[in-house]
Write an enzyme that holds these catalytic residues in place. Structure first.
Site, PDB file in Angstrom:
ATOM      1  N   GLY A  33       0.734  -0.908   0.232  1.00 56.43           N
ATOM      2  CA  GLY A  33      -0.324   0.135   0.043  1.00 56.43           C
ATOM      3  C   GLY A  33       1.277   1.176  -0.664  1.00 56.43           C
ATOM      4  CG  ASN A  34      -0.353   4.651  -1.130  1.00 58.16           C
ATOM      5  OD1 ASN A  34      -1.316   5.648  -1.112  1.00 58.16           O
ATOM      6  ND2 ASN A  34      -0.848   4.034  -2.527  1.00 58.16           N
TER       7      ASN A  34
END
Ligand code: CTP
Ligand code: CA
Length: 231
Positions: A33-34
């Site tokens: 993810g980020n």
């Protein structure tokens, strides 16, 4: 205020916004993810709604609520976001792609949770995700449609934030690119933003620093201006 209901300059327009950060599964409990919170995209969707537009928000793991009156389509992965954007792009006058989309995803998603014993996961093989923005910008399905991309950039050995942003604006084919300098303490989360707007010919229009609401309204002002001059 600049966001009052007196300023209904997007009445009759359909606006599609992507926001948040995609997640690419590794196994049933883990993902790549980020750090995107989704706040900037949600602020744009809310501002467009206040200005009279019919707004659809394609949101990946938003950390903030969607304001009333906005049609939220929740997604997880880049591929899901791609499908949702393609479904809505043909009916959208304005598309603003504020989501942080994973460039790559794991080739294999493990069916069961990876263990830390000898059989565990030490390498993850990745494959490229579709470039949603490039896809809709090169395969336009609606005359006069205006597409805005975002570019989260950091300066590095090969160029400054603005240099990277100008190159990306020319490469991606969106009408406008909002260049956003990011670091661990700027750009993501609940902090003021500085963005610079660049056209697809690499022309730098202007910069604005402010809250995510200020940035949202500034981008929409530029969009309204470009739509009125394009005819
Ligand atoms: N974007 C997209 N689909 C992807 C990756 C990015 O639609 N698979 C969109 C983002 O929503 C953003 C714009 O493209 O509006 C720019 O994203 P960015 O990550 O800055 O650009 P990339 O082209 O992916 O280049 P790089 O990550 O190498 O800087
Ligand atoms: Ca990227």
């Amino acid at each position: 205020a600049s966001t009052s209901t007196a300023h209904q300059d997007l009445t009759g327009r359909t606006v599609l916004v992507t926001a948040g950060g995609t997640r690419e599964p590794i196994d049933p409990v883990r993902f790549l993810g980020n750090r995107s919170s989704g706040r900037q995209g949600v602020a744009i969707a809310a501002a467009a709604h206040r200005r009279g537009a019919t707004v659809t928000l394609i949101g990946a793991h938003l950390t903030v609520p969607t304001p009333p009156g906005i049609d939220l389509i929740p997604v997880t992965t880049a591929e899901q976001m791609h499908t949702a954007v393609l479904a809505h792009a043909p009916s959208s006058d304005i598309i603003i792609m504020a989501a942080a989309v994973a460039d790559y995803r794991p080739i294999h998603v493990l069916p069961t949770k990876a263990k830390k014993d000898g059989t565990g996961l030490t390498h993850i093989e990745l494959t490229a995700n579709p470039d949603i923005l490039a896809d809709i910008a090169t395969n336009r399905r609606r005359a006069g449609q205006l597409i805005v991309g975002f570019a989260a950039e950091t300066g590095d050995d090969t160029g400054s934030v603005i240099e990277h942003g100008i190159a990306k604006a020319q490469r991606k084919g969106a009408d406008l690119l909002a260049i956003n300098e990011v670091g661990t303490h700027t750009g993501f989360g609940d902090v003021p933003n500085t963005i610079t707007l660049v056209t697809n010919t690499g022309q730098v229009l202007d910069s604005i620093s402010g809250t995510k609401d200020d940035v949202a309204n500034h981008i929409l002002n530029t969009v309204v201006h470009l739509l009125s001059t394009d005819g």
